[in-house]
Scaffold this active site. Structure first.
Site, PDB file in Angstrom:
ATOM      1  N   ASP A  47       2.553  -9.166   7.727  1.00  0.00           N
ATOM      2  CA  ASP A  47       1.860  -8.797   8.971  1.00  0.00           C
ATOM      3  C   ASP A  47       2.097  -9.811  10.094  1.00  0.00           C
ATOM      4  OD1 ASP A  47       0.639  -6.811   7.291  1.00  0.00           O
ATOM      5  OD2 ASP A  47      -0.920  -8.263   6.754  1.00  0.00           O
ATOM      6  N   GLU A  69      -2.148   2.261  11.227  1.00  0.00           N
ATOM      7  CA  GLU A  69      -2.631   0.889  11.342  1.00  0.00           C
ATOM      8  C   GLU A  69      -1.580   0.047  12.054  1.00  0.00           C
ATOM      9  OE1 GLU A  69      -3.203  -0.492   7.346  1.00  0.00           O
ATOM     10  OE2 GLU A  69      -1.056  -0.541   6.902  1.00  0.00           O
TER      11      GLU A  69
END
Length: 354
Positions: A47, A254
């Protein structure tokens, strides 16, 4: 805490030059040639939120580790508990791991699961924004501050008022206004907020209904709170109709990210269960945004989450896959160059198959 450790970042797509710990070395030598190699291999990272501060690239990733939690669709096995900050002075240069920047034990209100963070700089202070479940199991967004981009960061005593869900992405516009984009369905709990209040039994819309959009809010001048209620972002098809919940190859799941190019706003995101990095464009930081296409095809591993920066006149995509471990929850951060067409759109990057 790990002290400052330098690693050589290999040229994109070339063989890894070496690892400090053994867990990635043999795999890196025998793995098929992929887009690029992991930035570091002594820890698992994911991420990546990349930023350029004072001419240097700083990367704020999740820090994966083996927590021994059974895998499920809510991401319970992603049980991260601290953050490291990585930095480098050039693409393909050496990477420095600056050690633990924030630990969950130093966040007074936190329960578990320190998921994907982001960072920002304003007013002489660096801000680290992070999602974590509170002690009641509800994801909130917290903020921590430091005078250094590498931390250590000190967390505020409570989450940001009105915050929810996961994946904060912070964008400062050319007029100095700063916005936060948040949201993730399934384990990210966005569907539990459909009514405006938290409902642990909240469901996604039906497949023929408009998909849930991410949320956005302008930040206050002190960067510690929202300056307005969060608003839902609309992502539309090119006919101007909302993407539907059943359109899981295009709808938001997301991992949102915002950047601006030639007065146009580019909102990019993960489609989640179909594993594309997609993007949409608009003329306002609030949207609506019109779907444009795919930035990156599915990578090795279940999740995909990214950031996009410009550095020395070129554009780069920071992303992750699972080359080092082959396990969904033990990922590694990478970077590859992006190509823009004259109209500003991206050339799709096709992730090589094994």
């Amino acid at each position: 805490m790990i002290g400052k450790i330098n690693y050589i970042v290999p040229a994109l797509g070339l063989t890894l030059l070496g690892t400090v710990s053994g867990f990635g070395q043999q795999r890196a030598e025998t793995a098929p040639k992929l887009l690029s190699k992991p930035l570091v291999s002594h820890i698992y990272t994911a991420d990546p939120s990349a930023h350029v501060f004072n001419g240097r690239i700083y990367i704020y990733p999740s820090h994966d580790y083996e927590a021994g939690v059974p895998e499920d669709d809510l991401g319970s096995h992603f049980a991260m508990r601290d953050y490291h900050v990585l930095s480098m002075d050039r693409i393909n240069g050496k990477v420095t791991d600056h050690g633990v920047a924030l630990d969950i034990k130093n966040i007074p209100w936190a329960g578990k699961q320190l998921w994907a963070p982001d960072a920002a700089y304003k007013n002489g202070t660096y801000y680290l924004y992070f999602p974590v479940k509170d002690k009641q199991g509800v994801f909130r967004i917290g903020v921590a501050t430091s005078k250094s981009p590498t931390g250590p960061f000190k967390a505020e005593s409570a989450p940001m008022k009105g915050s929810l869900s996961i994946d904060p992405a912070v964008f400062t516009d050319t007029d100095g206004q700063t916005y936060m984009y948040i949201g993730g369905i399934w384990g990210g709990q966005l569907q539990r907020w459909r009514s405006g209040q938290y409902n642990p039994n909240g469901k996604e819309p039906a497949t023929n209904e408009p998909a849930l959009g991410p949320k956005v809010a302008r930040l206050s001048k002190n960067m510690l709170q929202f300056d307005e209620p969060v608003k839902e972002i609309k992502i539309l098809d090119k006919a101007g109709k909302p993407l539907l919940a059943g359109d899981n190859k295009r709808r938001f799941f997301e991992g949102g990210w915002m950047h601006k190019y030639k007065d146009k706003y580019y909102f990019s995101y993960s489609t989640g269960d179909t594993h594309f990095l997609a993007y949409a464009t608009g003329t306002s930081p609030y949207g609506p945004f019109t779907y444009q296409g795919v930035i990156l095809t599915p990578v090795q591993g279940w999740t995909t989450h990214h950031s996009i920066i410009e550095f020395n006149g070129k554009w780069y995509l920071f992303y992750h896959d699972t080359e080092l471990s082959g396990k969904t929850h033990l990922r590694n951060v990478k970077v590859t160059e992006l190509t823009r067409k004259p109209d500003g759109s991206f050339v799709t990057i096709n992730y090589p198959a094994k």
